[in-house]
Design a protein around this motif. Structure first.
Motif, mmCIF file in Angstrom:
data_model
loop_
_atom_site.group_PDB
_atom_site.id
_atom_site.type_symbol
_atom_site.label_atom_id
_atom_site.label_comp_id
_atom_site.label_asym_id
_atom_site.label_seq_id
_atom_site.Cartn_x
_atom_site.Cartn_y
_atom_site.Cartn_z
ATOM 1 N N UNK A 1 1.107 -1.185 -0.065
ATOM 2 C CA UNK A 1 0.185 -0.130 0.089
ATOM 3 C C UNK A 1 0.805 1.188 -0.155
ATOM 4 N N UNK A 2 0.739 1.848 -1.105
ATOM 5 C CA UNK A 2 1.417 3.195 -1.177
ATOM 6 C C UNK A 2 0.654 4.592 -0.889
ATOM 7 N N UNK A 3 0.868 4.966 0.509
ATOM 8 C CA UNK A 3 0.066 6.410 0.646
ATOM 9 C C UNK A 3 0.679 7.440 0.004
ATOM 10 N N UNK A 4 0.124 8.715 0.220
ATOM 11 C CA UNK A 4 0.814 9.971 -0.309
ATOM 12 C C UNK A 4 1.948 10.093 0.197
ATOM 13 N N UNK A 5 2.362 9.831 1.348
ATOM 14 C CA UNK A 5 3.717 10.034 1.829
ATOM 15 C C UNK A 5 4.487 9.010 2.309
ATOM 16 N N UNK A 6 4.156 7.856 1.549
ATOM 17 C CA UNK A 6 4.894 6.694 1.858
ATOM 18 C C UNK A 6 4.389 5.295 1.869
ATOM 19 N N UNK A 7 5.149 4.265 1.989
ATOM 20 C CA UNK A 7 4.282 3.089 2.005
ATOM 21 C C UNK A 7 3.916 2.575 3.374
#
Length: 246
Positions: free
Chosen positions: A151-157
């Motif tokens: 899962x890749x969020x806006x500011x990192x995994x």
């Protein structure tokens, strides 16, 4: 009710003519996030796997771990041999056998000026070679394929896909279960609504979401042993935000 796909895997298939088989996997449409097929394993004797369209699903018998389907002669349908791909051609053969209509709005064809080109269909399993995702002729995804995707969020995994939650009334996917244990010092499971998911990257084996890590960290933890009730869902949307129109 909201149900886990992990829970359904391994259920006995209960057909109208008592065909023996097990629920192996589920295929969903990544454009609409709807389950389209379940994959049936007919066992070692048959050596065949095939797909059953959603239209034939009946309500699972949760207490006895059975999955009823309104079908007979399942084993005579077009089979999935080994790791062969699920292409539009296979789906058309399947729909013809079961005498149902195609669910997609148009038939895929090669671009003008490129006669004879056959684009590779999206495999049920992850391929060993990198391919161009734009040249895939189906929007089907396998649950087992994406289970474990990062899962890749806006500011990192932030974690990986642990499970998928569906509404068993219409087989709509409503949440993905994210496990953060392998990425962050605090370990928890969190539900992410499908409206927060932007892109499923087949090549990178990751899903991009439009949330920050801190938002996920602050979200209420998900306990798989507890039912997903209205109170929990309200708390979840308070943290993660509601989609437009809700």
């Amino acid at each position: 009710m909201k149900r886990s796909l992990n829970e359904l895997r391994g259920y006995d298939i209960q057909s109208t003519d008592d065909t023996k088989g097990k629920v192996k996997d589920f295929l969903f449409d990544e454009d609409s996030w709807v389950i389209r097929y379940l994959e049936v394993d007919l066992g070692i004797r048959s050596g065949r796997k095939l797909l059953i369209p959603k239209i034939f699903f009946k309500e699972p018998d949760w207490s006895n771990q059975r999955f009823p389907v309104e079908l007979k002669n399942i084993e005579k349908g077009p089979g999935l041999e080994g790791n062969l791909s699920v292409s539009r051609k296979y789906e058309q053969e399947l729909n013809k056998y079961f005498k149902i209509s195609d669910y997609w709005p148009y038939i895929y064809s090669s671009p003008i000026g490129a006669p004879g080109i056959t684009y590779p269909p999206r495999p049920v399993r992850v391929p060993s070679k990198v391919i161009d995702e734009k040249k895939l002729d189906t929007s089907l995804r396998s649950f087992l394929e994406i289970k474990g995707y990062h899962i890749k969020a806006i500011d990192g995994k932030i974690g990986h896909i642990e499970d998928i939650i569906i509404d068993d009334m219409d087989w709509q996917i409503v949440y993905a279960v994210i496990d953060t244990g392998n990425w962050l010092p605090w370990s928890k499971k969190v539900l992410i609504a499908t409206h927060a998911m932007d892109v499923i990257s087949y090549v990178d084996q990751e899903i991009t979401i439009n949330l920050h890590i801190e938002t996920i960290r602050s979200a209420p933890a998900f306990d798989p042993s507890e039912p997903i009730n209205e109170e929990y869902e309200k708390r979840l949307y308070d943290y993660l935000g509601r989609p437009a129109g809700l």
